[in-house]
Design an enzyme around this catalytic site. Structure first.
Site, PDB file in Angstrom:
ATOM      1  N   GLU A  14     -45.868  67.020  95.426  1.00  0.00           N
ATOM      2  CA  GLU A  14     -45.953  68.109  96.409  1.00  0.00           C
ATOM      3  C   GLU A  14     -47.395  68.524  96.704  1.00  0.00           C
ATOM      4  OE1 GLU A  14     -46.561  71.664  95.506  1.00  0.00           O
ATOM      5  OE2 GLU A  14     -47.281  70.915  93.598  1.00  0.00           O
ATOM      6  N   HIS A 310     -41.462  70.131  93.382  1.00  0.00           N
ATOM      7  CA  HIS A 310     -42.392  70.871  92.533  1.00  0.00           C
ATOM      8  C   HIS A 310     -42.146  70.534  91.066  1.00  0.00           C
ATOM      9  CE1 HIS A 310     -44.856  74.424  91.393  1.00  0.00           C
ATOM     10  NE2 HIS A 310     -45.335  74.298  92.619  1.00  0.00           N
TER      11      HIS A 310
END
Length: 361
Positions: A14, A310
């Site tokens: 990410e 994440h």
């Protein structure tokens, strides 16, 4: 003999600030020199912002590191850690940037100190895309107690965007020992609460948020609380808390300009519903935050209901420092078991010194 520098690519996964923060925490605790390149390459404004720079400089102070590239907008740093030093520290972000994220960056290292550390933090305490003070204390730190983590916190002033100015303190005790964290079942429901924290905005905003909780979740008046708080900036956050015999989860949403109170409340309500309707024990955000302390300390396993990018990125970074530290398996659709092999580091195995510091970025 000097250890080989580990190169971490900040654009992987990410591509956010968590790659930087996790790398700093691991470097401090493991004594591993690291170069982090392409910092926050996945963000619209890449490089080090004030919050990230505060994390770097706080880490530098805590372990007397040699650092290069620690300036605003820099897209790389080189970080060579020294000895971890317990003591008295003050870190000010200088904006409404998250103080919780600064604290989480240095917490693992301070747990390895020979004595207690006292930390004063100033900046944002209730931010979008970051754990609030309440989440940090009632959810994150509460869960870590089984690992042998002991930290006492006290909030003096709330800090909302854009002025920040929130203040809080923490006492971090050295980690002596702990148990493996095993969160595979929630257990029985114990309590629930919906709380709004509001500063300098009309009271009808928090009232409408809580009415939405009653409407959508069918909660009772006794579950609701409105709290007026002191802050330099106007602000509001709604916090929904579920307590079970084996775990605590909190679901939050921060008010935003030109977005209706009902919509803000709906964000937290929908997150709670997704969790409640799953078989997960640990929510998405707590899952991400537990990984690193579990890998450094006693390890364990938990079940979560989302494998966000994440979380996946954080696992990849940790495994670059500690080979095969974390394994994941999908046990049913969108439900995952995460197993962590902990190093069981503690304060007895680290040489430390006492330090005093006052850092404002």
């Amino acid at each position: 003999m000097k250890r080989k520098v580990l190169v971490i690519d900040g654009s992987q996964g990410e591509g956010g600030g968590q790659i930087l923060r996790s790398s700093l925490s691991l470097a401090m605790c493991l004594g591993q020199p690291v170069k982090i390149k392409n910092i926050r390459a996945g963000r619209k404004k890449s490089g080090l912002l004030r919050q990230h720079l505060t994390c770097v400089r706080a880490a530098k102070e805590v372990c007397d590191a040699e650092v290069s590239g620690d300036e605003l907008c820099s897209d790389y740093i080189e970080f060579t850690p020294g000895k971890i030093k317990h003591g008295d520290y003050r870190f000010a972000v200088g904006t409404a940037g998250s103080t919780s994220l600064v604290f989480q960056t240095i917490l693992p290292a301070l747990l390895l100190g020979k004595g207690m550390s006292n930390i004063e933090l100033e900046g944002g305490t209730h931010n979008q895309q970051a754990p609030s003070f309440e989440f940090l204390t009632a959810c994150f730190l509460k869960t870590l107690e089984i690992l042998g983590v002991k930290a006492n916190t006290e909030l003096q002033r709330y800090g909302f965007y854009p002025n920040g100015g929130g203040q809080w303190t923490a006492q971090v005790h050295p980690r002596i020992s702990g148990q493996r964290l095993k969160l595979l079942e929630r257990g029985e429901p114990v309590a629930r609460s919906a709380t709004t924290f509001t500063a300098k905005i009309p009271q009808h905003v928090s009232q409408r948020e809580l009415k939405q909780v009653v409407r959508k979740l069918k909660w009772k008046e006794q579950d609701l609380r409105e709290i007026l708080v002191d802050s330099f900036s106007p602000g509001n956050i709604i916090s929904l808390k579920l307590e079970f015999t084996n775990c605590v989860e909190i679901f939050e949403a921060v008010a935003q300009r030109n977005i209706r109170a009902e919509t803000i409340a709906g964000t937290a309500i929908n997150a709670l519903k997704r969790y409640r309707n799953s078989s997960a024990v640990v929510g998405e955000y707590l899952a991400d935050q537990l990984l690193l302390p579990m890998a450094l300390f006693s390890g364990g396993s938990f079940i979560t209901h989302e494998m966000s990018q994440h979380v996946a990125t954080n696992i990849a970074v940790i495994n670059q420092f500690i080979d095969s530290a974390i394994q994941t398996s999908e046990i049913e659709s969108d439900t995952y078991k995460i197993e962590v092999q902990g190093l069981n580091l503690n304060s007895d195995g680290i040489k430390t010194e006492v330090q005093k510091s006052d850092l404002i970025v």
